[in-house]
Design a protein around this motif. Structure first.
Motif, mmCIF file in Angstrom:
data_model
loop_
_atom_site.group_PDB
_atom_site.id
_atom_site.type_symbol
_atom_site.label_atom_id
_atom_site.label_comp_id
_atom_site.label_asym_id
_atom_site.label_seq_id
_atom_site.Cartn_x
_atom_site.Cartn_y
_atom_site.Cartn_z
ATOM 1 N N ALA A 78 -5.276 37.738 -9.352
ATOM 2 C CA ALA A 78 -4.483 37.782 -8.111
ATOM 3 C C ALA A 78 -4.467 36.420 -7.423
ATOM 4 C CB ALA A 78 -5.043 38.845 -7.173
ATOM 5 N N LYS B 63 -1.254 33.849 -6.993
ATOM 6 C CA LYS B 63 -0.880 33.271 -5.699
ATOM 7 C C LYS B 63 -0.750 31.740 -5.832
ATOM 8 C CE LYS B 63 -0.614 34.205 -1.181
ATOM 9 N NZ LYS B 63 0.294 35.202 -0.619
ATOM 10 N N LEU C 39 -4.589 28.345 0.895
ATOM 11 C CA LEU C 39 -4.830 29.118 -0.321
ATOM 12 C C LEU C 39 -6.289 28.995 -0.754
ATOM 13 C CD1 LEU C 39 -3.727 30.720 -2.809
ATOM 14 C CD2 LEU C 39 -3.357 28.516 -3.891
ATOM 15 N N GLY D 107 -8.525 31.053 1.539
ATOM 16 C CA GLY D 107 -8.474 32.473 1.193
ATOM 17 C C GLY D 107 -9.220 32.762 -0.099
ATOM 18 N N ALA D 108 -9.057 31.871 -1.057
ATOM 19 C CA ALA D 108 -9.744 32.048 -2.339
ATOM 20 C C ALA D 108 -11.253 31.984 -2.151
ATOM 21 C CB ALA D 108 -9.287 30.978 -3.319
#
Lengths: 115, 193
Positions: free
Chosen positions: B91, B95, B170, B173-174
């Protein structure tokens, strides 16, 4: 006063009475509510909610990764929720139920359904 | 430990962070070899294209470890964790690919990504020779070490170095995802003791 005017007044009067009746009904019988739980940053927000039978709880996944909700130890389960997908549950019984993300078991929330 | 060393050690995925788990002389010799490289490249400056490549590669490596676990492991905890790694890293990488497409950029291969891949080959070779509880313990230890190392690198170097705001978001969030994995790996290791 002509009969046409009398008829119009009667119609208006009936509409006004009807409106008051509906207002009164709304005050005595609450309509089902929707409660939104955001899944964001691997937490349920809010983590605890109180609802009444007939209400709808909506979980919305705002994370990149999929989540999978199980309420009441599998009593109700969502599908796998990808990013920005949601799951709606209409609750029709009372009780307090904890729920988790099956994939990330440290994510815990509680939904309490009361009369 | 300096930043570059930290990255280099990612390739050994926990063997170095968890000295007790070092099982091969290969890991030790690699360690010495890479220390030499580290001294020669003490302060690497990654551009955004390289950062994107490193982050994607790190995720792809863990997905491959997970597939190995799904093929070889028997322990339910390990299997569940491996499924989680495939699902979540896929996922996150999806992204990342979407962002790459949006920005119309091409991630740039670099020495760090190569080192990561090289180290991963060593780990996979080691894991593929193990079975049963030995495999489960080694996989679990590696996952904990790998996530610790990746998280440190993402938090201390990749995020601060990234220039593009969307790439930075990103990575942030990762990192949140990878930290959850690290906590999960701690629990898995405890259960396997």
């Amino acid at each position: 006063m002509t009969s046409h005017k009398i008829n119009m007044l009667l119609i208006v009067g009936l509409l006004v009475v009807g409106a008051f009746d509906r207002e009164g009904l709304a005050q005595t019988t609450s309509l089902p509510q929707r409660h939104v739980v955001q899944i964001d940053g691997f937490v349920f927000q809010p983590p605890q909610i109180r609802v009444v039978p007939g209400d709808t709880v909506v979980w919305v996944n705002r994370d990149f990764v999929p989540h999978f909700i199980s309420v009441g130890e599998g009593k109700w389960q969502s599908d796998v929720l990808e990013e920005n997908q949601s799951w709606e549950l209409v609750v029709n019984e009372t009780g307090s139920f904890s729920y988790v993300c099956v994939f990330h078991p440290k994510m815990i929330g509680i939904v309490t359904i009361h009369d | 430990m300096n930043t570059f060393k930290s990255f280099l050690y990612l390739g050994l995925a926990g063997s170095i962070f968890f000295g007790g788990m070092v099982a091969t002389g290969c890991a030790t010799s690699n360690d010495h070899a890479m220390n030499g490289n580290a001294m020669a490249n003490d302060t690497p400056a990654f551009n955004d294209l390289e950062i994107a490549h490193i982050a994607y590669t790190a995720g792809a490596i863990d997905i491959r470890y997970a597939h190995l676990a799904l093929a070889l492991a028997e322990d339910p905890e390990v299997l569940k964790f491996a499924e989680l790694m495939v699902r979540d890293h896929t996922a996150v990488n999806k992204k990342a690919l979407a962002l790459v497409k949006k920005l119309q950029i091409t991630p740039q291969d670099n020495g760090m990504s190569q080192q990561l891949l090289k180290g991963a080959v060593t780990i996979r070779n080691e894991l593929s020779r193990l079975h049963g509880p030995a495999f489960a313990k080694r996989y679990a230890a590696n996952e904990l070490g790998y996530h610790k190392a990746v998280n440190q690198a993402v938090e201390k170097t990749l995020i601060p170095t990234a220039q593009n705001a969307e790439l930075k978001a990103l990575l942030t969030g990762a990192l949140q995802t990878f930290k959850v994995h690290q906590e999960h790996a701690v629990v898995m290791n405890e259960k396997l003791q």
